[in-house]
Design a protein around this motif. Sequence first.
Motif, PDB file in Angstrom:
ATOM      1  N   LEU A   8       0.825  -1.226   0.000  1.00 51.43           N
ATOM      2  CA  LEU A   8       0.000   0.000   0.000  1.00 51.43           C
ATOM      3  C   LEU A   8       0.854   1.269   0.000  1.00 51.43           C
ATOM      4  CD1 LEU A   8      -2.675  -1.039   2.671  1.00 51.43           C
ATOM      5  CD2 LEU A   8      -2.562  -1.636   0.262  1.00 51.43           C
ATOM      6  N   ARG A   9       2.013   1.202  -0.633  1.00 48.96           N
ATOM      7  CA  ARG A   9       2.942   2.328  -0.634  1.00 48.96           C
ATOM      8  C   ARG A   9       2.425   3.479  -1.497  1.00 48.96           C
ATOM      9  NH1 ARG A   9       8.323   0.965   0.201  1.00 48.96           N
ATOM     10  NH2 ARG A   9       8.716   3.159  -0.272  1.00 48.96           N
ATOM     11  N   VAL A  10       2.743   4.686  -1.094  1.00 50.22           N
ATOM     12  CA  VAL A  10       2.327   5.886  -1.820  1.00 50.22           C
ATOM     13  C   VAL A  10       2.996   5.972  -3.184  1.00 50.22           C
ATOM     14  CG1 VAL A  10       4.144   7.335  -0.833  1.00 50.22           C
ATOM     15  CG2 VAL A  10       1.992   8.400  -1.575  1.00 50.22           C
ATOM     16  N   CYS A  11       4.113   5.264  -3.373  1.00 47.22           N
ATOM     17  CA  CYS A  11       4.835   5.336  -4.641  1.00 47.22           C
ATOM     18  C   CYS A  11       4.171   4.520  -5.748  1.00 47.22           C
ATOM     19  CB  CYS A  11       6.272   4.867  -4.461  1.00 47.22           C
ATOM     20  SG  CYS A  11       6.446   3.164  -3.907  1.00 47.22           S
ATOM     21  N   HIS A  12       3.129   3.738  -5.421  1.00 41.93           N
ATOM     22  CA  HIS A  12       2.413   2.985  -6.457  1.00 41.93           C
ATOM     23  C   HIS A  12       1.230   3.809  -6.952  1.00 41.93           C
ATOM     24  CE1 HIS A  12       0.216  -0.157  -8.550  1.00 41.93           C
ATOM     25  NE2 HIS A  12       1.314  -0.899  -8.489  1.00 41.93           N
TER      26      HIS A  12
END
Length: 583
Positions: free
Chosen positions: A286-290
């Motif tokens: 659930l990373r913001v970079c995706h």
Amino acid sequence: MSVTAKGSDILGKMSENFSQKAKLNEKTLVEIREELITALKSRTTPLLIVMDDIDRLTTVELRMIFQLIKANTDFPNVIFLLLFQKDIVEKKLTDITQSGENYLEKIIQIPFTIPQIQLKQVHEVLVNLLESVINSHTDADKKFDQRRWVEIYHNGLKNYFNNLRNVYRFNSTLCFNFNLFKNNDIFEADPIDLIAIECLRVFEPNVYSKLSNSKEAFTSLGSVSSNNQTDKVKYSRIIEDIFKSTSEKNRESVEGILKTLFPTTQWIISNYYHDYSSYQEWFTQLRVCHKDHFDKYFKLSFDSENFSTSDFIDFLQQTSNRTQLKEKILALDARNILEDFLSKFEAYSKQVPKENFESYLYAMFDTCEEVNIESSSSIFFTAQRRLFRLSFWCLESIENRQERAKLLINYINQYSNFSIIEDILIEEHKSRDNNADTLLDDSDFEQLKKDFILKLSQFCISNPDSIIKNPSFRSFMYRWIEWGNSSDTLNWFESETQDIQGILKILKTMIQSTTSYGGSYTKPHVKRYIKADTVIKFLNIPRISHIINSADFSILSEEEKELIEMFKKGIENRTNNRDDLDD
């Protein structure tokens, strides 16, 4: 005089009387002050008036506050407790007439100086408060990666917490926003990313605002093979502009935080390229970079219209039950979102428990031929293709090759769903042709192929209408004639084309089409045709032509007549060596 006029006159006189009485009852300020002094003297304990954050006021506001305090210092049993940073207030009160220090000395009777708190203590308070927030949700606590926290903390996050005011200000907003991502047992964000983004929102609003509108630059995964220099230059400018959106003092901190949050930018900044497996891992984390998670960090909620983490966890849990998983797959298909869901679930596929492999595989085998082939937006990424990919990866995860074969052979001998088994056999053929790794040993491969053809031929004989209606019918027939006894295949086709209606059913499965566009504003032109080579592969042309020519065309529909014309046109094109796409 009218009644209304009389009433108005009476009301007017009453109003005058009341006004006169009110004036008589009014007290002077001196009288009110004396009463207040008397009341305050009767108190057994002093009245404490606390005024905090005075140093945040403007110079004008500060002078007004101190004038008000000075005017009321002679009240008995009244104590003013003023909380402020002395040097800031002194600086604001200093002018050409006097210094701020002298001004305060005239008003402050008893000064208290609180020792400067050590930065280490400030950070201890921060860590304790953050632990309390993280521990408020079990799943958030599980997702908290200590290694990543240390990295982002020392890369810039800690520099924003040099006093307790910033710590408490940040914690209050984080607590509120943290609760927005609690979705029953699932926490719908990476807690470390959420903390870092919230830090930028509170302390670097300009950076936060620009970042929220720069999704593509911060979430695009570059590759060495594509080497798109145009995008690289464009994204580099966007990133550099965001770095410069803060003060020189904080620039290094912002760069450290953003580079840690967005490893996706490394191909732009430092020519380091991550592979797609890393990108899939960031999706499951659930990373913001995706790209699929970026937006929710700036909306401060998870988008209920998209798939939440709980949807994927629920799908994983249902892999233990073949029937339930099959129903889930078909329900997603009914909503025309199956292909999209499966494309995202691919990142979670490695988390399917090994003990669930059989039910998981068989559910996908069961549903492959039932899903809607027209709901996918691309012929290259259909729901069926996604089901095959997931099945293939699952089989690869089984280390024992005999166990793989057993699962496949047992299925084809019990059930009549051929699509994924056919795809696996085709893939195995390609691997052998290319000397690549295979799923099965040669003996198991040949056995699976033999069982596939036997079950397919039996099903064709017992359920001819059902197999003809299957979207993969023509592909199945190519496999039957190629891997089985060709005479069996041709005999079956002959038995199914004894009359005009049987011929029309088969010809309908042989229609092919192409789409062409004449211009930007014209409708696409779809050309449908039947290739003679396809018909000849399975049917005796003279026999079929004789039955067609002997048929009563008056009872045929326009669609059926068109079908016959396509068949005749295909034969004519082959005879004259013309392309089937020629008009």
